[in-house]
Design a protein around this motif. Structure first.
Motif, PDB file in Angstrom:
ATOM      1  N   THR A  26      61.770 -10.708   7.626  1.00  0.00           N
ATOM      2  CA  THR A  26      61.048 -10.015   6.556  1.00  0.00           C
ATOM      3  C   THR A  26      60.170  -8.863   7.004  1.00  0.00           C
ATOM      4  N   ARG A  35      67.157  -5.235   5.333  1.00  0.00           N
ATOM      5  CA  ARG A  35      66.203  -5.356   4.220  1.00  0.00           C
ATOM      6  C   ARG A  35      66.346  -4.191   3.249  1.00  0.00           C
ATOM      7  N   VAL A  49      63.732 -10.973   0.894  1.00  0.00           N
ATOM      8  CA  VAL A  49      63.806 -10.372   2.223  1.00  0.00           C
ATOM      9  C   VAL A  49      62.545  -9.607   2.609  1.00  0.00           C
ATOM     10  N   THR A  50      61.598  -9.507   1.676  1.00  0.00           N
ATOM     11  CA  THR A  50      60.342  -8.818   1.991  1.00  0.00           C
ATOM     12  C   THR A  50      59.132  -9.752   1.923  1.00  0.00           C
TER      13      THR A  50
END
Length: 103
Positions: A26, A35, A49-50
């Motif tokens: 992330t 990402r 994904v963040t």
């Protein structure tokens, strides 16, 4: 070392490994292209994904299942993986602390 101590050590190292994997996916630069591609889609995965907190929900079972089901306390590969990931996290935290102290 007593079995309970070995199990405790393995759990602690596994927790640190989970933290490291969530951060790797992330935040770290190496996965930035992945990402960015996922973020362009704009769906739920873009959020995951963040967000290390969110991804850790999925990362935890991915670490726990192999450790619990296939762990043999004498298996060097299990120890190599969890110690490597925990060591990477520890080094990263140490570097962050050192950078802040140098300011």
């Amino acid at each position: 070392m007593a079995t309970i101590q070995i199990m405790t050590l393995l759990v602690v190292l596994s927790l640190l490994a989970c933290w490291r994997l969530a951060r790797l996916l992330t935040v770290d630069e190496v996965f930035a292209p992945v990402r960015e591609r996922v973020a362009k889609r704009g769906d739920t995965w873009a959020y995951f994904v963040t967000c290390p907190w969110c991804l850790s929900i999925w990362m935890s079972p991915l670490v726990a299942i192999p450790v619990v089901l296939w762990s043999d306390f004498n298996d060097p590969w299990l120890w190599i993986v969890v110690i490597s990931l925990a060591g990477s996290l520890t080094a990263g935290i140490g570097q962050t602390v050192e950078d802040r102290l140098d300011r």
